[in-house]
Design a protein around this motif. Structure first.
Motif, PDB file in Angstrom:
ATOM      1  N   MET A 121       0.926  -1.293   0.178  1.00 44.20           N
ATOM      2  CA  MET A 121      -0.095   0.050   0.053  1.00 44.20           C
ATOM      3  C   MET A 121       0.970   1.504  -0.049  1.00 44.20           C
ATOM      4  SD  MET A 121      -2.436   1.022   2.910  1.00 44.20           S
ATOM      5  CE  MET A 121      -3.329  -0.430   3.171  1.00 44.20           C
ATOM      6  N   SER A 122       0.701   2.121  -0.783  1.00 41.11           N
ATOM      7  CA  SER A 122       1.430   3.337  -0.784  1.00 41.11           C
ATOM      8  C   SER A 122       1.014   4.265   0.354  1.00 41.11           C
ATOM      9  CB  SER A 122       1.076   4.163  -2.177  1.00 41.11           C
ATOM     10  OG  SER A 122       0.104   5.051  -2.205  1.00 41.11           O
ATOM     11  N   GLN A 123       2.177   5.286   0.580  1.00 33.64           N
ATOM     12  CA  GLN A 123       1.988   6.154   1.596  1.00 33.64           C
ATOM     13  C   GLN A 123       0.535   6.834   1.412  1.00 33.64           C
ATOM     14  OE1 GLN A 123       5.082   8.717   2.304  1.00 33.64           O
ATOM     15  NE2 GLN A 123       4.571   8.805   4.551  1.00 33.64           N
ATOM     16  N   SER A 124       0.384   7.418   0.422  1.00 35.45           N
ATOM     17  CA  SER A 124      -0.738   8.386   0.232  1.00 35.45           C
ATOM     18  C   SER A 124      -2.144   7.427   0.318  1.00 35.45           C
ATOM     19  CB  SER A 124      -0.780   9.076  -0.998  1.00 35.45           C
ATOM     20  OG  SER A 124      -0.696   8.275  -2.179  1.00 35.45           O
ATOM     21  N   THR A 125      -2.010   6.176  -0.202  1.00 35.62           N
ATOM     22  CA  THR A 125      -3.296   5.579   0.014  1.00 35.62           C
ATOM     23  C   THR A 125      -3.741   5.310   1.418  1.00 35.62           C
ATOM     24  OG1 THR A 125      -2.448   4.144  -1.822  1.00 35.62           O
ATOM     25  CG2 THR A 125      -4.514   3.269  -0.932  1.00 35.62           C
ATOM     26  N   ASP A 126      -2.412   4.959   2.228  1.00 31.25           N
ATOM     27  CA  ASP A 126      -2.549   4.705   3.594  1.00 31.25           C
ATOM     28  C   ASP A 126      -3.345   6.278   4.353  1.00 31.25           C
ATOM     29  OD1 ASP A 126      -2.091   3.193   5.881  1.00 31.25           O
ATOM     30  OD2 ASP A 126      -0.193   4.428   6.330  1.00 31.25           O
ATOM     31  N   VAL A 127      -2.803   7.047   3.964  1.00 34.63           N
ATOM     32  CA  VAL A 127      -3.191   8.381   4.561  1.00 34.63           C
ATOM     33  C   VAL A 127      -4.770   8.454   4.231  1.00 34.63           C
ATOM     34  CG1 VAL A 127      -3.300  10.841   4.359  1.00 34.63           C
ATOM     35  CG2 VAL A 127      -1.212   9.583   4.413  1.00 34.63           C
ATOM     36  N   MET A 128      -5.073   8.070   2.943  1.00 33.77           N
ATOM     37  CA  MET A 128      -6.631   8.467   2.766  1.00 33.77           C
ATOM     38  C   MET A 128      -7.440   7.566   3.447  1.00 33.77           C
ATOM     39  SD  MET A 128      -7.936  10.621   0.657  1.00 33.77           S
ATOM     40  CE  MET A 128      -9.686  10.759   1.007  1.00 33.77           C
TER      41      MET A 128
ATOM     42  N   ILE B 125       5.000  -1.843  -5.914  1.00 35.09           N
ATOM     43  CA  ILE B 125       5.417  -0.677  -6.468  1.00 35.09           C
ATOM     44  C   ILE B 125       6.077   0.034  -5.782  1.00 35.09           C
ATOM     45  CG2 ILE B 125       3.440   0.663  -5.293  1.00 35.09           C
ATOM     46  CD1 ILE B 125       2.993   2.372  -7.962  1.00 35.09           C
ATOM     47  N   VAL B 126       7.179   0.684  -6.494  1.00 39.16           N
ATOM     48  CA  VAL B 126       8.317   1.656  -5.736  1.00 39.16           C
ATOM     49  C   VAL B 126       8.247   3.070  -6.365  1.00 39.16           C
ATOM     50  CG1 VAL B 126      10.757   1.634  -5.120  1.00 39.16           C
ATOM     51  CG2 VAL B 126       9.759  -0.278  -5.318  1.00 39.16           C
ATOM     52  N   THR B 127       8.069   4.167  -5.539  1.00 44.52           N
ATOM     53  CA  THR B 127       8.031   5.294  -6.275  1.00 44.52           C
ATOM     54  C   THR B 127       9.312   6.077  -5.814  1.00 44.52           C
ATOM     55  OG1 THR B 127       6.871   6.121  -4.051  1.00 44.52           O
ATOM     56  CG2 THR B 127       5.494   5.777  -6.000  1.00 44.52           C
ATOM     57  N   ILE B 128       9.928   6.449  -6.790  1.00 47.78           N
ATOM     58  CA  ILE B 128      11.211   7.255  -6.568  1.00 47.78           C
ATOM     59  C   ILE B 128      11.061   8.677  -6.812  1.00 47.78           C
ATOM     60  CG2 ILE B 128      13.414   7.222  -7.628  1.00 47.78           C
ATOM     61  CD1 ILE B 128      12.985   4.726  -6.207  1.00 47.78           C
TER      62      ILE B 128
ATOM     63  N   PHE C 162       6.810  15.185  -7.768  1.00 51.16           N
ATOM     64  CA  PHE C 162       6.397  14.140  -8.596  1.00 51.16           C
ATOM     65  C   PHE C 162       7.553  13.032  -8.359  1.00 51.16           C
ATOM     66  CE2 PHE C 162       4.175  17.744 -10.308  1.00 51.16           C
ATOM     67  CZ  PHE C 162       2.839  17.253 -10.336  1.00 51.16           C
ATOM     68  N   SER C 163       6.824  11.833  -8.562  1.00 48.86           N
ATOM     69  CA  SER C 163       7.637  10.608  -8.344  1.00 48.86           C
ATOM     70  C   SER C 163       7.594   9.700  -9.881  1.00 48.86           C
ATOM     71  CB  SER C 163       7.211   9.610  -7.241  1.00 48.86           C
ATOM     72  OG  SER C 163       7.042  10.351  -6.087  1.00 48.86           O
ATOM     73  N   LEU C 164       8.794   8.905  -9.884  1.00 50.00           N
ATOM     74  CA  LEU C 164       8.927   8.030 -10.861  1.00 50.00           C
ATOM     75  C   LEU C 164       8.398   6.636 -10.440  1.00 50.00           C
ATOM     76  CD1 LEU C 164      12.497   9.111 -12.497  1.00 50.00           C
ATOM     77  CD2 LEU C 164       9.920   9.638 -13.272  1.00 50.00           C
ATOM     78  N   ILE C 165       7.797   5.877 -11.440  1.00 53.13           N
ATOM     79  CA  ILE C 165       7.089   4.420 -10.806  1.00 53.13           C
ATOM     80  C   ILE C 165       7.990   3.403 -11.390  1.00 53.13           C
ATOM     81  CG2 ILE C 165       4.910   3.269 -10.953  1.00 53.13           C
ATOM     82  CD1 ILE C 165       4.789   6.195  -9.815  1.00 53.13           C
ATOM     83  N   TYR C 166       8.273   2.850 -10.189  1.00 53.49           N
ATOM     84  CA  TYR C 166       8.960   1.355 -10.705  1.00 53.49           C
ATOM     85  C   TYR C 166       8.221   0.125 -10.117  1.00 53.49           C
ATOM     86  CZ  TYR C 166      13.069   3.801 -12.327  1.00 53.49           C
ATOM     87  OH  TYR C 166      14.111   4.492 -12.835  1.00 53.49           O
TER      88      TYR C 166
END
Ligand code: GAP
Length: 548
Positions: free
Chosen positions: A1-8, A174-177, A185-189
């Motif tokens: 789960m990404s950090q922002s999904t977690d916040v939401m 997912i890894v956001t760089i 903004f981030s790049l998505i790996y």
């Protein structure tokens, strides 16, 4: 789960637990795209609408070159004569292209179905620029291309299940760089079964011929079909074509349809504005992201009528200057109510996005935690003379304006700042949400004082020893002027925590010392600091601090 999904998820949980927002008709399993505001949420939304009405209608800003103008309000019916929607273009054109999955029956907006591709790379950098990332994949072929649902508000993390299915993978992460040349903004790996992949941020649009499969189940999709977003009903007893009517999909048309009535009854002179806030209904194909895209929502719209370029004398404010003025007024209004500049972005619509009659339109966007990209809060559009001309043609009624100084008759040009009350409420909630583990109550809502649903709380430390007798008169005095709450139950820590979650800026606590020296403590929500003031100064203190 990404950090922002977690916040939401935390925001949604808090909103439900504390009575900001509930799903509509939850006891029956809910209904997609419809929401109810609870006790705290309805106060918050009411404060938002009152702030808009007060700042835009009752006390509008002064225009460019010091031009003062009138702004008046209307409150029109939700169901109007269906000819209104023929004239406005909604019957013919207010539709989204949709595609259905023949297997799982899910429905998609085909313009949101986007092809993505992943290219295998040796390693995932710690930080990168888009150019260096693209260099690393130059010349390589994609390991997989697939169709994903990239509706506004979805984030790359939402594509995980589709990628997993398309690649037949067991584990997808997912890894956001950080994109160092373009923060935030981030790049998505992706790490897929232990191998690294880069996902270029540029999505590739799909054409009709490019029939990829359903993002949910891989099933075959139908060709795109037009789907009108207006909710239909029948007026009167007979359910026949001549009785079809629509729930309004925007409040704007009530304003245009009443343009002559307002002119004739209120003696407004150009430039002037007519404002309306109220419910609008759209049968959105994919309601999503909490209240962001709902099927029933409230709009706060202004139609601002001014002279077209050809009627402006030298030095008069031109339509494009009015458009720039409204764009800036509206961005600054959001900032004045607590949205941080770095979360707000004015985005000019491209030529392709602009309606054929529109000369310019800026979307004021906000970076919600559920999305990688800022999303529309409001559109500020230069609509030319389109709407009044359409209604004049379809109704046969004169929609022109007669300028009795210049003796000229013309169709006014319209600038339209069109905002969503629920979208702004959601942005206010997201902006206010704060988490600080070092606090006894880590979650708190840092609402702007003007918007906070409750402005103050009054607590006797214990519900005995003469403390309620001191606390109650203080509470009664404050609540005559500000929304306030009295609470004498549970530990003081729990009571502070409840008020922090409600976003109450100040709590007054009456303790043993209050009996000796007449002072009470005041606790500040934002830093949890406490000071003592004389009990007679509570209301005055609140007034000074809230500056309302
Ligand atoms: N009269 C112009 C008009 O209605 P719009 O961009 O379709 O323009 C204006 O809508 C605003 O209404 C949006 O910027 C958004 O804040 C709000 N809005 C539109 N559709 C919505 C939806 N499905 N759910 C919540 N808010 C919505």
């Amino acid at each position: 789960m990404s950090q922002s999904t977690d916040v939401m998820e935390k925001i949604v949980a808090l909103c439900r637990r504390r009575g900001f927002i509930f799903g509509s008709s939850e006891i029956y399993g809910g209904i997609g795209g419809f929401w109810d505001y609870g006790p705290l949420g309805c106060e918050l939304k009411r404060n938002i609408k009152e702030a808009w009405w007060s700042d835009m209608v009752r006390n509008p800003p002064i225009g460019p070159k010091g031009v003062e103008f009138q702004m008046v309000g209307v409150d029109c019916s939700i169901i109007m004569n269906p000819k209104v929607w023929e004239a406005s273009g909604h019957v013919g054109g207010f539709s989204d292209p949709m595609r259905d999955c023949k297997e799982c029956k899910l429905r998609y907006r085909s313009d949101y179905l986007i092809k993505i591709f992943l290219v295998q790379v040796d390693e995932i950098p710690k930080e990168s620029t888009i150019h260096s990332a693209l260099d690393k994949i130059a010349g390589k072929t994609a390991a997989v291309s697939l169709l994903v649902d990239a509706a506004p508000g979805t984030s790359a993390a939402d594509h995980g299940p589709a990628i997993k299915r398309a690649m037949g993978a067991r584990k997808v992460q997912i890894v956001t760089i950080p994109q160092s040349d373009m923060p935030p903004f981030s790049l998505i790996y992706w790490i897929i079964d232990g191998k690294n992949y880069f996902m270029p941020s540029q999505y590739v649009g799909t054409s009709m011929k490019d029939m990829l499969n359903c993002p949910n189940c891989g099933g075959e999709l139908t060709d795109p079909r037009a789907f009108n977003l207006m909710f239909q009903t029948y007026v009167g007893a007979l359910q026949e074509a001549s009785n079809i009517a629509y729930l309004r999909p925007e409040t704007a048309q009530g304003i245009f349809a009443n343009f002559k009535n307002v002119m004739d009854s209120s003696r407004v002179k150009i430039p002037f504005g007519i404002a309306q806030m109220g419910k609008a209904f759209r049968n959105e194909i994919n309601p999503r992201n909490y209240t962001f895209r709902s099927r029933e929502f409230e709009q706060m719209e202004i139609e601002f009528f001014c002279k077209g370029d050809e009627f402006c004398k030298a030095g008069e404010v031109t339509p494009i200057e009015w458009w720039e003025f409204w764009r800036d007024v509206r961005i600054n209004w959001y900032k004045s109510l607590g949205l941080k500049s770095e979360h707000l972005r004015p985005r000019n619509q491209t030529k392709e996005e602009l309606a054929h009659y529109s000369k310019a339109c800026t979307d004021i966007e906000y970076l919600f935690p559920f999305s990688d990209e800022p999303q529309e809060l409001e559109g500020v559009a230069h609509r030319g003379t389109f709407d009044l001309t359409q209604h004049q043609t379809h109704s046969g009624k004169d929609m022109t304006y007669f300028d009795d100084e210049t003796r000229e008759r013309f169709t006014p040009t319209v600038i339209e700042p069109s905002a969503g009350a629920d979208r702004f409420t959601l942005a206010v909630i997201c902006e206010a949400y704060s988490y600080d583990e070092s606090r006894a109550s880590p979650e708190f809502m840092r609402f702007h004082p003007r918007l906070a649903p409750i402005k103050a709380a009054v607590f006797p430390l214990v519900a005995k020893d003469g403390l309620p007798e001191i606390a109650e008169p203080i509470y009664r005095e404050i609540k005559k002027h500000f929304p306030a709450q009295y609470d004498a139950k549970q530990s003081i820590g729990k009571r502070y925590a409840r008020m922090d979650e409600a976003g109450t800026p100040f709590c007054f606590t009456i303790d043993g010392q209050s009996k000796e020296d007449s002072t009470v403590t005041v606790r500040n929500r934002d830093d949890a600091s406490q000071i003592r003031i004389d009990k007679s100064r509570c209301l005055e203190y609140l007034r000074e601090q809230l500056r309302l």
